[in-house]
Design an enzyme around this catalytic site. Structure first.
Site, PDB file in Angstrom:
ATOM      1  N   ASN A 183      -2.670  13.041  -3.401  1.00 44.39           N
ATOM      2  CA  ASN A 183      -3.826  13.470  -4.188  1.00 44.39           C
ATOM      3  C   ASN A 183      -4.298  14.855  -3.780  1.00 44.39           C
ATOM      4  O   ASN A 183      -4.606  15.706  -4.624  1.00 44.39           O
ATOM      5  CB  ASN A 183      -4.973  12.470  -4.033  1.00 44.39           C
ATOM      6  CG  ASN A 183      -4.881  11.307  -5.003  1.00 44.39           C
ATOM      7  OD1 ASN A 183      -4.290  11.422  -6.065  1.00 44.39           O
ATOM      8  ND2 ASN A 183      -5.447  10.172  -4.635  1.00 44.39           N
ATOM      9  N   HIS A 209      -5.269  14.632  -8.615  1.00 46.55           N
ATOM     10  CA  HIS A 209      -5.474  13.219  -8.941  1.00 46.55           C
ATOM     11  C   HIS A 209      -4.667  12.766 -10.152  1.00 46.55           C
ATOM     12  O   HIS A 209      -4.325  11.593 -10.259  1.00 46.55           O
ATOM     13  CB  HIS A 209      -6.963  12.945  -9.172  1.00 46.55           C
ATOM     14  CG  HIS A 209      -7.767  12.981  -7.916  1.00 46.55           C
ATOM     15  ND1 HIS A 209      -7.808  11.940  -7.025  1.00 46.55           N
ATOM     16  CD2 HIS A 209      -8.539  13.957  -7.374  1.00 46.55           C
ATOM     17  CE1 HIS A 209      -8.579  12.239  -6.007  1.00 46.55           C
ATOM     18  NE2 HIS A 209      -9.045  13.468  -6.189  1.00 46.55           N
ATOM     19  N   ASP A 252       0.854  -1.176   0.000  1.00 41.16           N
ATOM     20  CA  ASP A 252       0.000   0.000   0.000  1.00 41.16           C
ATOM     21  C   ASP A 252       0.899   1.238   0.000  1.00 41.16           C
ATOM     22  O   ASP A 252       1.900   1.278   0.728  1.00 41.16           O
ATOM     23  CB  ASP A 252      -0.913   0.012   1.228  1.00 41.16           C
ATOM     24  CG  ASP A 252      -1.986   1.075   1.129  1.00 41.16           C
ATOM     25  OD1 ASP A 252      -3.047   0.784   0.573  1.00 41.16           O
ATOM     26  OD2 ASP A 252      -1.744   2.206   1.606  1.00 41.16           O
ATOM     27  N   GLU A 285      -4.779   2.271  -4.215  1.00 46.59           N
ATOM     28  CA  GLU A 285      -3.319   2.355  -4.154  1.00 46.59           C
ATOM     29  C   GLU A 285      -2.737   1.086  -3.540  1.00 46.59           C
ATOM     30  O   GLU A 285      -1.639   1.088  -2.990  1.00 46.59           O
ATOM     31  CB  GLU A 285      -2.867   3.586  -3.356  1.00 46.59           C
ATOM     32  CG  GLU A 285      -3.206   3.588  -1.894  1.00 46.59           C
ATOM     33  CD  GLU A 285      -4.574   4.174  -1.566  1.00 46.59           C
ATOM     34  OE1 GLU A 285      -4.781   4.503  -0.387  1.00 46.59           O
ATOM     35  OE2 GLU A 285      -5.430   4.301  -2.451  1.00 46.59           O
TER      36      GLU A 285
END
Length: 302
Positions: free
Chosen positions: A173, A178, A165, A208
């Site tokens: 973000n 984005h 992760d 993610e």
């Protein structure tokens, strides 16, 4: 298949040859050009990737033979001009070539749609099983391929699973947008693909979040690979739109024997370890044999 150049070539040649075909020399020119077109078609088929390999080879053979047939027709049409043989004596040979021409045309017409259908079906399957952003497998494709591999693996062999992760990805973000976030995900996926291209099955299974399935790798080997990946990502910043962004990943690793394998349980264990890696500092690897940490972890939810 990229046959558009062939279509254009055929259209141009047909238009030009209509004006000369009715004369004897026109038939010879037509046969020569047709032979060239079939040779070009065979060349295009050789250069065109296809999942239907056997049918592709058959079509290449048909195009090549068709080119040879048209060249033989040129020879028969030219012979009367250089010998005492009359066209009447060559009629049987020309008829045989005509039959060959019809047979090869029919065979090509049957094979080509099959190849086109097989290629389109392959594209659809690829779209259904791959993540469009990273080109890694998606969750569906990941479990499908893992299941296929484990069904044929020896029962006493071991497999491992790494869950990854991106750390603090929401901040990326929120701060950079984005578009930058998407490029960051692609950048991480590139690192994963470079390290595990031949060693494992890689997938993006969430926003993610990534998964890596390692066949015939034990927990220690999987941990070492996960640590190597973490270091490679942490070592260099990610650059995009003039921004230098430090990225890192956390990883959880689980392992099991094939005879005891339950993919959902293996995923739960790795996800639990991933949670611990993020809770205890990030940019690290936690394996399911780290008992002191595992007792602190809540039940993971997939």
């Amino acid at each position: 298949m990229k046959l558009t150049p062939l279509y254009y070539a055929c259209a141009i040649c047909c238009t030009l040859l209509l004006t000369v075909y009715l004369i004897d020399a026109g038939q010879i020119i037509t046969s020569i050009i047709t032979a060239v077109l079939f040779s070009y078609a065979a060349y295009l088929m050789i250069k065109t990737p296809s999942v239907a390999k056997v049918q592709q080879r058959l079509l290449i053979a048909c195009f090549s033979l068709h080119s040879v047939v048209m060249l033989l027709q040129v020879v028969l049409l030219v012979l009367p001009y250089f010998s005492q043989i009359s066209q009447a004596n060559l009629a049987a040979g020309l008829q045989l070539l005509l039959v060959s021409h019809l047979f090869l045309t029919t065979a090509s017409a049957l094979i080509l749609p099959f190849i086109a259908f097989a290629n389109e079906e392959s594209k659809l399957i690829n779209l259904a099983n791959h993540d469009p952003l990273t080109q890694l497998l998606n969750r569906r494709g990941f479990f499908r391929l893992c299941k296929k591999i484990t069904h044929t693996a020896p029962l006493n062999s071991r497999v491992s699973l790494i869950m990854l992760d991106i750390d603090l990805f929401k901040q990326v973000n929120d701060r950079y947008g984005h578009e930058t976030g998407d490029e960051a995900i692609k950048w991480i996926a590139q690192h994963i693909n470079e390290l595990f291209f031949e060693a494992g099955i890689t997938a993006r299974i969430g926003g993610e979040e990534f998964a890596i399935f390692l066949n015939q790798k034990n927990l220690t080997q999987a941990r070492q690979l996960a640590q190597k990946l973490c270091r490679s990502i942490d070592q260099y910043p990610f650059y995009f739109n003039g921004n230098s962004i430090a990225l890192s990943v956390s990883a959880g690793v689980s392992s099991a024997l094939i005879r005891d394998l339950n993919m959902q349980e293996l995923l739960l264990q790795a996800d639990k370890c991933l949670y611990l890696a993020k809770e205890t500092g990030r940019n690290k690897v936690v394996t399911h044999d780290e008992k002191s940490l595992l007792t602190k972890a809540p039940t993971a939810i997939i």
